[in-house]
Design an enzyme around this catalytic site. Structure first.
Site, PDB file in Angstrom:
ATOM      1  N   GLU A  53       6.815 -83.430  31.758  1.00  0.00           N
ATOM      2  CA  GLU A  53       6.589 -84.663  32.530  1.00  0.00           C
ATOM      3  C   GLU A  53       5.120 -84.834  32.913  1.00  0.00           C
ATOM      4  OE1 GLU A  53       8.987 -82.460  33.070  1.00  0.00           O
ATOM      5  OE2 GLU A  53      10.894 -83.445  33.484  1.00  0.00           O
ATOM      6  N   ALA A  82      14.324 -87.612  29.895  1.00  0.00           N
ATOM      7  CA  ALA A  82      14.721 -88.957  30.309  1.00  0.00           C
ATOM      8  C   ALA A  82      14.207 -89.931  29.264  1.00  0.00           C
ATOM      9  CB  ALA A  82      14.104 -89.276  31.667  1.00  0.00           C
TER      10      ALA A  82
HETATM   11  N1  DAK Z   1      12.567 -91.060  25.494  1.00  0.00           N
HETATM   12  C1  DAK Z   1      12.724 -92.058  24.603  1.00  0.00           C
HETATM   13  N2  DAK Z   1      12.588 -91.902  23.270  1.00  0.00           N
HETATM   14  C2  DAK Z   1      12.262 -90.662  22.823  1.00  0.00           C
HETATM   15  C3  DAK Z   1      12.082 -89.561  23.692  1.00  0.00           C
HETATM   16  C4  DAK Z   1      12.245 -89.799  25.098  1.00  0.00           C
HETATM   17  N3  DAK Z   1      12.157 -88.836  25.998  1.00  0.00           N
HETATM   18  N4  DAK Z   1      11.764 -88.481  22.964  1.00  0.00           N
HETATM   19  C5  DAK Z   1      11.767 -88.882  21.675  1.00  0.00           C
HETATM   20  N5  DAK Z   1      12.070 -90.203  21.591  1.00  0.00           N
HETATM   21  C6  DAK Z   1      12.181 -91.005  20.408  1.00  0.00           C
HETATM   22  C7  DAK Z   1      10.821 -91.306  19.811  1.00  0.00           C
HETATM   23  O1  DAK Z   1      10.208 -92.393  20.455  1.00  0.00           O
HETATM   24  C8  DAK Z   1      11.191 -91.599  18.367  1.00  0.00           C
HETATM   25  O2  DAK Z   1      11.716 -92.908  18.293  1.00  0.00           O
HETATM   26  P1  DAK Z   1      10.961 -94.095  17.456  1.00  0.00           P
HETATM   27  O3  DAK Z   1       9.627 -94.199  18.118  1.00  0.00           O
HETATM   28  O4  DAK Z   1      10.899 -93.545  16.060  1.00  0.00           O
HETATM   29  O5  DAK Z   1      11.839 -95.286  17.625  1.00  0.00           O
HETATM   30  C9  DAK Z   1      12.335 -90.648  18.100  1.00  0.00           C
HETATM   31  O6  DAK Z   1      12.860 -90.283  19.373  1.00  0.00           O
HETATM   32  C10 DAK Z   1      11.904 -89.362  17.396  1.00  0.00           C
HETATM   33  O7  DAK Z   1      10.840 -88.811  18.137  1.00  0.00           O
HETATM   34  P2  DAK Z   1       9.433 -88.398  17.474  1.00  0.00           P
HETATM   35  O8  DAK Z   1       9.129 -89.276  16.313  1.00  0.00           O
HETATM   36  O9  DAK Z   1       8.444 -88.333  18.577  1.00  0.00           O
HETATM   37  O10 DAK Z   1       9.773 -86.950  16.929  1.00  0.00           O
HETATM   38  P3  DAK Z   1       8.777 -85.704  16.767  1.00  0.00           P
HETATM   39  O11 DAK Z   1       9.578 -84.657  16.054  1.00  0.00           O
HETATM   40  O12 DAK Z   1       7.478 -86.136  16.187  1.00  0.00           O
HETATM   41  O13 DAK Z   1       8.479 -85.218  18.270  1.00  0.00           O
HETATM   42  C11 DAK Z   1       9.092 -84.586  20.546  1.00  0.00           C
HETATM   43  C12 DAK Z   1       9.532 -84.720  19.060  1.00  0.00           C
HETATM   44  C13 DAK Z   1      10.296 -84.164  21.347  1.00  0.00           C
HETATM   45  C14 DAK Z   1       7.986 -83.513  20.652  1.00  0.00           C
HETATM   46  C15 DAK Z   1       8.515 -85.963  20.985  1.00  0.00           C
HETATM   47  O14 DAK Z   1       9.445 -86.980  20.670  1.00  0.00           O
HETATM   48  C16 DAK Z   1       8.259 -86.002  22.474  1.00  0.00           C
HETATM   49  O15 DAK Z   1       7.245 -85.495  22.958  1.00  0.00           O
HETATM   50  N6  DAK Z   1       9.176 -86.666  23.221  1.00  0.00           N
HETATM   51  C17 DAK Z   1       9.006 -86.866  24.656  1.00  0.00           C
HETATM   52  C18 DAK Z   1       9.312 -85.607  25.402  1.00  0.00           C
HETATM   53  C19 DAK Z   1       9.078 -85.784  26.919  1.00  0.00           C
HETATM   54  O16 DAK Z   1       7.967 -86.107  27.329  1.00  0.00           O
HETATM   55  N7  DAK Z   1      10.119 -85.586  27.695  1.00  0.00           N
HETATM   56  C20 DAK Z   1      10.045 -85.766  29.139  1.00  0.00           C
HETATM   57  C21 DAK Z   1      10.415 -87.198  29.497  1.00  0.00           C
HETATM   58  S1  DAK Z   1      10.243 -87.488  31.244  1.00  0.00           S
HETATM   59  C22 DAK Z   1      14.657 -88.247  37.541  1.00  0.00           C
HETATM   60  C23 DAK Z   1      15.405 -87.497  36.682  1.00  0.00           C
HETATM   61  C24 DAK Z   1      14.848 -87.005  35.500  1.00  0.00           C
HETATM   62  C25 DAK Z   1      13.569 -87.293  35.153  1.00  0.00           C
HETATM   63  C26 DAK Z   1      12.803 -88.029  36.028  1.00  0.00           C
HETATM   64  C27 DAK Z   1      13.331 -88.503  37.212  1.00  0.00           C
HETATM   65  N8  DAK Z   1      15.212 -88.764  38.732  1.00  0.00           N
HETATM   66  C28 DAK Z   1      16.645 -88.627  38.987  1.00  0.00           C
HETATM   67  C29 DAK Z   1      14.383 -89.313  39.735  1.00  0.00           C
HETATM   68  C30 DAK Z   1      13.058 -86.794  33.893  1.00  0.00           C
HETATM   69  C31 DAK Z   1      11.925 -87.200  33.322  1.00  0.00           C
HETATM   70  C32 DAK Z   1      11.663 -86.849  31.909  1.00  0.00           C
HETATM   71  O17 DAK Z   1      12.410 -86.169  31.249  1.00  0.00           O
END
Ligand code: DAK
Length: 257
Positions: free
Chosen positions: A131, A65
């Site tokens: 998450e 997300a």
């Molecule tokens: N959201 C927004 N931006 C993101 C992102 C994300 N999930 N993942 C990456 N980006 C962005 C980064 O911020 C960066 O942008 P700038 O800061 O340069 O503007 C760009 O993408 C490149 O990312 P990185 O510079 O971080 O790239 P790396 O290769 O160093 O790292 C990574 C890649 C995938 C390991 C890292 O970006 C990362 O950890 N990203 C977050 C992964 C994460 O935590 N995902 C889970 C998110 S929570 C629901 C339905 C669904 C959900 C909840 C509720 N309902 C219907 C109630 C779901 C929740 C989630 O998925």
């Protein structure tokens, strides 16, 4: 016109949807999810579409997300979150989806991939539910579909540690059905979808529904559903065509009737 998706086809019965927010590793913001739900709703009513392939980029299927968007929502905002409606539309889609996964497939991205009927991944793919690192938990089926896909032990480890697994591990655990070289993932997924697209649509639809029943009902109920579905297909022209084509030693041409 969608802004965050690239739509191609349908060609040979297959609609291709590419998630396209490269600046955010295809993070699923509300707009993207809305476009996806709308595209699938259109595909459901389009007889030319018999299967759908969903893919991302080589670097990321989707990194979850959109965290920046999520940060702006308080409790009421989450309760009234339109994304829930979009997820429900995606879950109700009634044609086969093949996911072609490369790179990061995390959080909501992994949950989206698990909405697919078949997952094919490049060797570099990473599947995870991180998450917990944000002080939250999966919210689009991650705790439920992941347990069903990989079993409770591995799902618990993934959800509680937030650590991703490799494509190889995902294959062993049953989350995906095939591993490819990353540059061939999409081609292979399209080939699988095209194969499905040549089959009798009603048989595909009912077989898919029966397979879904296996995940959420007891054996007796599932078997009863299978028997009813099997019997229903006896009334289709495509069944006649399939059997006649076999006897006449020619490929069947299915019409969807
Ligand atoms: N959201 C927004 N931006 C993101 C992102 C994300 N999930 N993942 C990456 N980006 C962005 C980064 O911020 C960066 O942008 P700038 O800061 O340069 O503007 C760009 O993408 C490149 O990312 P990185 O510079 O971080 O790239 P790396 O290769 O160093 O790292 C990574 C890649 C995938 C390991 C890292 O970006 C990362 O950890 N990203 C977050 C992964 C994460 O935590 N995902 C889970 C998110 S929570 C629901 C339905 C669904 C959900 C909840 C509720 N309902 C219907 C109630 C779901 C929740 C989630 O998925």
């Amino acid at each position: 016109m969608p802004n965050h998706l690239i739509i191609e086809g349908p060609e040979r019965g297959v609609l291709r949807i590419t998630l396209h927010r490269p600046e955010a590793l295809n993070a699923l913001n509300t707009a993207l999810l809305g476009e996806l739900a709308e595209t699938l709703t259109g595909a459901q009513d389009d007889n030319q579409v018999r299967a759908v392939v969903i893919t991302g980029s080589q670097r990321a299927f989707a990194a979850g997300a959109d965290i920046k968007e999520m940060a702006e929502r308080d409790l009421v905002g989450i309760l009234e979150d339109p994304r829930q409606r979009h997820w429900a539309t995606i879950a109700r889609f009634n044609k086969p989806i093949v996911a072609a996964v490369n790179g990061f497939c995390l959080g909501g991205g992994c949950e989206l991939a698990m909405h697919a009927d078949i997952l094919i991944a490049g060797e570099d793919a990473r599947f995870g539910q991180p998450e917990i690192n944000l002080g939250i938990m999966p919210g689009a089926g991650g705790t439920q579909r992941l347990v069903r896909a990989v079993g409770k032990a591995l799902a618990t480890q993934m959800v509680l540690t937030g650590e991703p697994i490799s494509a190889r591990r995902a294959l062993e655990a049953g989350l995906i059905s095939e591993i490819t070289q990353p540059e061939l993932t999409l081609e292979r997924a399209v080939a699988v979808a095209e194969t499905i697209a040549t089959k009798a649509p009603l048989a595909v639809r009912l077989a898919r529904e029966a397979l879904h029943k296996a995940e959420d009902t007891d054996l007796a109920t599932g078997l009863r559903f299978e028997r009813h579905a099997f019997t229903l297909l006896a009334g289709t022209r495509d069944r006649e065509e399939g059997i006649r084509a076999f006897q006449e030693k020619r490929p069947a041409t299915f019409s969807g009737h």
